[in-house]
Design a protein around this motif. Structure first.
Motif, PDB file in Angstrom:
ATOM      1  N   GLY A 158     -27.366 -67.102  -4.380  1.00 32.96           N
ATOM      2  CA  GLY A 158     -27.455 -66.090  -5.434  1.00 32.96           C
ATOM      3  C   GLY A 158     -26.653 -64.850  -5.090  1.00 32.96           C
ATOM      4  N   ALA A 159     -26.676 -64.468  -3.798  1.00 32.16           N
ATOM      5  CA  ALA A 159     -25.888 -63.305  -3.362  1.00 32.16           C
ATOM      6  C   ALA A 159     -24.397 -63.564  -3.534  1.00 32.16           C
ATOM      7  N   LEU A 160     -23.953 -64.792  -3.263  1.00 28.35           N
ATOM      8  CA  LEU A 160     -22.548 -65.127  -3.479  1.00 28.35           C
ATOM      9  C   LEU A 160     -22.192 -65.045  -4.963  1.00 28.35           C
TER      10      LEU A 160
ATOM     11  N   LEU B 230     -15.985 -67.701  -7.554  1.00 28.73           N
ATOM     12  CA  LEU B 230     -17.086 -67.316  -6.673  1.00 28.73           C
ATOM     13  C   LEU B 230     -18.365 -67.123  -7.478  1.00 28.73           C
ATOM     14  N   PHE B 231     -18.247 -66.509  -8.623  1.00 30.95           N
ATOM     15  CA  PHE B 231     -19.360 -66.309  -9.540  1.00 30.95           C
ATOM     16  C   PHE B 231     -19.942 -67.663  -9.957  1.00 30.95           C
ATOM     17  N   ALA B 232     -19.069 -68.560 -10.405  1.00 32.83           N
ATOM     18  CA  ALA B 232     -19.513 -69.878 -10.859  1.00 32.83           C
ATOM     19  C   ALA B 232     -20.071 -70.701  -9.700  1.00 32.83           C
ATOM     20  N   GLY B 233     -19.407 -70.642  -8.545  1.00 36.39           N
ATOM     21  CA  GLY B 233     -19.871 -71.412  -7.399  1.00 36.39           C
ATOM     22  C   GLY B 233     -21.232 -70.963  -6.906  1.00 36.39           C
ATOM     23  N   GLY B 234     -21.465 -69.660  -6.896  1.00 37.25           N
ATOM     24  CA  GLY B 234     -22.762 -69.152  -6.466  1.00 37.25           C
ATOM     25  C   GLY B 234     -23.886 -69.608  -7.374  1.00 37.25           C
TER      26      GLY B 234
END
Length: 213
Positions: free
Chosen positions: A67-69, A166-170
């Protein structure tokens, strides 16, 4: 090709776009999480011990990390989607979260009783498909996110694409926790991180041309 005059004109009009990126990105996150959840339910399936696992600390530690990522990616793209924006806040948060889990994973492996045990913590039971699964779950949100960001005003397409990934991966990695039964810092620090970074790298590659204007 962009021109300095056009960038300056867009930058002077931030009042019209100031609230647009957050609203769009929250919608992207919601739809992306739903798409990832649908894929978990129909393709990967939820882990059989989900309810007991949710009473344990590691389940939530994984969610907190991924979630932090995702938040890091959001903070970065929310700024990069504006003319001349910088993703510095997001990069700092992402690197800090990665560093904390990398240190925790390394320490956990180092204090293991023997090398075979450390290797087992690293590989778990799913190391060959953990990262690809996260990439798979992140693709719908990445596509939607790039489409949304393209309608904004990014002036650094590669960085904006990486932040969108990064947003999508997190988000995808957080949802993946409903399927994945791995529970060591060592495993998560390696394979979850790699999966998120794969989505981010793909975002940067696509964003290089998809976010140009």
């Amino acid at each position: 090709m962009r021109t300095d005059d056009l960038i300056d004109a867009l930058a002077s009009d931030t009042g019209a776009t100031r609230r647009s990126p957050p609203r769009r990105l929250v919608l992207v996150a919601g739809l992306g999480a739903l798409a990832a959840l649908a894929l978990v339910l129909t393709v990967l399936h939820v882990r059989h011990d989900l309810m007991p696992a949710m009473r344990g600390g590691m389940f939530w530690m994984k969610a907190l990390y991924t979630g932090a990522l995702g938040v890091a990616g959001y903070l970065a793209i929310e700024r990069l989607a504006r003319p001349g924006g910088s993703g510095r806040r997001g990069w700092i948060l992402g690197l800090a979260a990665l560093a904390v889990f990398a240190v925790a994973g390394t320490v956990q492996a180092m204090v293991s009783p023997h090398v075979a045990h450390a290797l087992h913590m690293l590989r778990g039971h799913s190391w060959t498909h953990c990262s690809p699964n996260i990439l798979f779950l992140g693709l719908p949100m990445l596509a939607l996110g790039l489409w949304a960001v393209r309608g904004m005003a990014p002036t650094r397409p590669i960085a904006a694409g990486f932040a969108t990934g990064l947003f999508a991966g997190g988000v995808a990695a957080t949802v993946y926790g409903l399927h994945c039964a791995e529970n060591t810092f060592t495993f998560v620090a390696m394979w979850y991180s790699l999966g998120v970074l794969m989505v981010a790298a793909l975002g940067a590659i696509i964003g290089r041309w998809a976010l140009r204007w």
